[in-house]
Scaffold this active site. Structure first.
Site, PDB file in Angstrom:
ATOM      1  N   ARG A   1       0.844  -1.193  -0.149  1.00  0.00           N
ATOM      2  CA  ARG A   1       0.093  -0.070   0.055  1.00  0.00           C
ATOM      3  C   ARG A   1       0.894   1.306  -0.077  1.00  0.00           C
ATOM      4  O   ARG A   1       0.548   2.234  -0.597  1.00  0.00           O
ATOM      5  CB  ARG A   1      -1.013   0.038   1.147  1.00  0.00           C
ATOM      6  CG  ARG A   1      -1.978  -1.141   0.994  1.00  0.00           C
ATOM      7  CD  ARG A   1      -2.906  -1.104   2.114  1.00  0.00           C
ATOM      8  NE  ARG A   1      -4.087  -1.995   1.755  1.00  0.00           N
ATOM      9  CZ  ARG A   1      -4.727  -2.535   2.755  1.00  0.00           C
ATOM     10  NH1 ARG A   1      -4.486  -2.532   4.118  1.00  0.00           N
ATOM     11  NH2 ARG A   1      -5.683  -3.347   2.196  1.00  0.00           N
TER      12      ARG A   1
ATOM     13  N   LYS B   1     -17.693 -17.682   2.381  1.00  0.00           N
ATOM     14  CA  LYS B   1     -19.209 -17.752   2.475  1.00  0.00           C
ATOM     15  C   LYS B   1     -20.015 -17.134   1.214  1.00  0.00           C
ATOM     16  O   LYS B   1     -19.361 -16.524   0.581  1.00  0.00           O
ATOM     17  CB  LYS B   1     -19.519 -17.111   3.568  1.00  0.00           C
ATOM     18  CG  LYS B   1     -19.152 -17.698   5.062  1.00  0.00           C
ATOM     19  CD  LYS B   1     -19.457 -16.867   6.230  1.00  0.00           C
ATOM     20  CE  LYS B   1     -19.093 -17.184   7.281  1.00  0.00           C
ATOM     21  NZ  LYS B   1     -19.227 -16.407   8.507  1.00  0.00           N
TER      22      LYS B   1
ATOM     23  N   GLY C   1      -8.674  -8.817  -0.894  1.00  0.00           N
ATOM     24  CA  GLY C   1      -7.562  -9.223  -0.005  1.00  0.00           C
ATOM     25  C   GLY C   1      -6.917 -10.814  -0.195  1.00  0.00           C
ATOM     26  O   GLY C   1      -5.944 -10.735  -0.662  1.00  0.00           O
TER      27      GLY C   1
ATOM     28  N   GLY D   1     -13.501  -4.561  -0.203  1.00  0.00           N
ATOM     29  CA  GLY D   1     -14.817  -3.993  -0.192  1.00  0.00           C
ATOM     30  C   GLY D   1     -15.087  -2.803  -1.532  1.00  0.00           C
ATOM     31  O   GLY D   1     -16.261  -2.782  -2.132  1.00  0.00           O
TER      32      GLY D   1
HETATM   33  P1  AMP Z   1     -12.816 -14.471   2.113  1.00  0.00           P
HETATM   34  O1  AMP Z   1     -12.748 -13.449   3.081  1.00  0.00           O
HETATM   35  O2  AMP Z   1     -14.781 -14.720   2.176  1.00  0.00           O
HETATM   36  O3  AMP Z   1     -12.848 -14.145   0.510  1.00  0.00           O
HETATM   37  O4  AMP Z   1     -12.561 -15.875   2.525  1.00  0.00           O
HETATM   38  C1  AMP Z   1     -11.040 -16.086   2.275  1.00  0.00           C
HETATM   39  C2  AMP Z   1     -11.104 -17.380   3.247  1.00  0.00           C
HETATM   40  O5  AMP Z   1     -11.801 -18.384   2.865  1.00  0.00           O
HETATM   41  C3  AMP Z   1      -9.596 -17.690   3.333  1.00  0.00           C
HETATM   42  O6  AMP Z   1      -8.892 -17.455   4.394  1.00  0.00           O
HETATM   43  C4  AMP Z   1      -9.702 -19.072   2.872  1.00  0.00           C
HETATM   44  O7  AMP Z   1      -8.796 -19.762   3.549  1.00  0.00           O
HETATM   45  C5  AMP Z   1     -11.310 -19.639   3.281  1.00  0.00           C
HETATM   46  N1  AMP Z   1     -11.611 -20.764   2.622  1.00  0.00           N
HETATM   47  C6  AMP Z   1     -11.558 -20.993   1.259  1.00  0.00           C
HETATM   48  N2  AMP Z   1     -11.965 -22.086   1.044  1.00  0.00           N
HETATM   49  C7  AMP Z   1     -12.403 -22.764   2.310  1.00  0.00           C
HETATM   50  C8  AMP Z   1     -13.010 -23.994   2.535  1.00  0.00           C
HETATM   51  N3  AMP Z   1     -13.127 -24.924   1.850  1.00  0.00           N
HETATM   52  N4  AMP Z   1     -13.027 -24.303   3.975  1.00  0.00           N
HETATM   53  C9  AMP Z   1     -12.942 -23.233   4.897  1.00  0.00           C
HETATM   54  N5  AMP Z   1     -12.353 -22.130   4.473  1.00  0.00           N
HETATM   55  C10 AMP Z   1     -12.077 -21.756   3.170  1.00  0.00           C
END
Ligand code: AMP
Length: 415
Positions: A34, A217, A373, A396
């Site tokens: 950054r 999620k 990120g 975001g």
């Molecule tokens: P997000 O912040 O929603 O983009 O999620 C990123 C996070 O999702 C990362 O830290 C990954 O480790 C996690 N992630 C990806 N695939 C999986 C999975 N199958 N089970 C649990 N966490 C996951």
């Protein structure tokens, strides 16, 4: 007004940057991306013969002074990056004299703006349900204007180069711009690049257009998934959300991450994709583990048939091929979110396969934008950041821009 055709000679520029860099427990910067991102703008101001009053937030001090989030910790790193001694103002509301004393070519870094609640402009210590909340909000908005006015008084030209916070209407990212005329406010170089990259994805789409949405999620990505459905040819959904879809289709997902209250939403997304003719690509197999650990035992199984006590932590070989084949033929690519728990070295294969395919497509002329990120951390981990078209600094902000929302930080200077 654009930064390129503004001569900063003799001007005092108030510059909002995103210096919210990660620090280790000793206050050392662990990733200076950054800071490097803001250098073209800052260097142009200083080399034109202007001076710069640099402002940023760091972390979430929630309107209170907290040494852990002091920008004083990064003053030396900023000085080194700019190759000049940067002064530090320990209170961003009491920096008028220091700003006035700046000579051409000199820079002043203000303490963390978020040490004041006025920066974010949200009332503190009062619940939204409280009957007095609306009055408190109104009062805080007035205080935010005063706070912005003080910041504005330090300079005669305003530059916003903080894309990471451009989706927030904070004092330093938007309100402050009201105190500058149209010919004395502009986006910085980094912001310009980010806005152009988003425009390329939204307005100048070469097809096929493939979006890859991963992460943990579906609930946090639903806005963008729905919006993309109107634009993309292929929509790859991967990572943790795979298992919500698998369960919605009647599968057994064992201990995998799964949002049980989003099963209907998953079915709705599938139906919508079908109705709109979008090729929705979901994982078919996964690498399942018997614990959430890098050293867990693993087995490859169908995402719909994960044994009790096991959880899917990465895309399986069949899925990796499916994703790669879809990505390779694309001409526009957006990637947000990893395909597995890439932080564990043994569960990077899915994300790696995506990264490799994105790089290959880029070599063949595709425009590829990686943002948010974790996918950025992912391409950095693989050393592939230079081999995609654009790596966004926004999480975001990038997603909101791609959802088609006008970012307050951009609107404030562009009118
Ligand atoms: P997000 O912040 O929603 O983009 O999620 C990123 C996070 O999702 C990362 O830290 C990954 O480790 C996690 N992630 C990806 N695939 C999986 C999975 N199958 N089970 C649990 N966490 C996951």
């Amino acid at each position: 007004m654009t930064i390129d055709n503004f001569d900063f000679n003799g001007h005092k520029a108030l510059v909002r940057v995103d210096f919210n860099v990660p620090l280790d427990e000793n206050g050392n910067i662990t990733d200076d991306t950054r800071i490097r991102g803001a250098l073209p703008t800052l260097k142009k101001i200083l080399s034109d013969g202007g001076s710069a009053i640099i402002m940023s937030h760091m972390g979430k001090p929630k309107g209170k002074v907290n040494a852990k989030f002091s920008l004083g910790q990064i003053k030396d790193a900023v000085s080194k990056a700019l190759d000049t001694n940067v002064e530090f103002a320990p209170d961003c509301m009491a920096a008028a004299d220091m700003a006035a004393a700046l000579k051409p070519g000199q820079a002043l870094l203000l303490e963390n703006l978020r040490f004041y609640p006025e920066e974010e402009g949200k009332p503190v210590g009062i619940d939204k349900e409280d009957p007095a909340y609306e009055a408190a909000k109104k009062e805080m908005k007035e205080r935010q204007k005063e706070f912005s006015k003080t910041l504005a008084s330090y300079g005669d030209v305003y530059v916003n180069d903080a894309f990471g916070t451009a989706h927030r209407r904070h004092a330093s990212t938007a309100v402050v711009a009201d105190y500058f005329g149209n010919d004395h406010k502009m986006l910085g170089f980094l912001m310009e690049k980010e806005v152009k990259a988003v425009d390329q994805i939204l307005k100048d789409i070469r097809r096929p257009f493939t979006a890859i949405m991963g992460g943990s999620k579906v609930s946090t990505k639903i806005g963008i998934i729905e919006n993309l459905m109107d634009k993309v040819d292929n929509l790859i959904l991967c990572g943790g959300m795979t298992y919500t879809f698998a369960k919605a289709m009647g599968g057994n997902v064992g201990n995998s991450i799964c949002e049980n209250d989003k099963l209907q939403l998953a079915l709705d997304i599938m139906a919508k994709a079908k109705a709109k003719g979008v090729n929705l690509v979901l994982g078919t197999d996964c690498v399942a583990a018997d614990a959430f650990s890098n050293d867990a035992n693993t087995q490859v199984c169908s995402v719909k048939d994960i044994p009790e006590g096991w959880e899917g932590l990465d895309a399986g070989p069949e899925t990796r091929k499916l994703f790669s084949d879809t990505i390779r033929g694309s001409k526009t690519i957006l990637w947000n979110g990893p395909a597995g728990v890439f932080e564990f070295d043994n569960f990077t294969a899915g994300s790696r396969a995506i990264a490799d395919a994105v790089v290959e497509a880029t070599k063949n002329g595709a425009f590829s934008l990686v943002g948010g990120g974790d996918s950025v951390a992912c391409v950095n981990k693989f050393g592939l950041a230079d081999e995609v078209s654009y790596v966004s600094t926004g999480g975001g902000a990038l997603l909101e821009a791609i959802e088609g929302k006008i970012l307050p930080g951009v609107a404030a200077v562009q009118g």
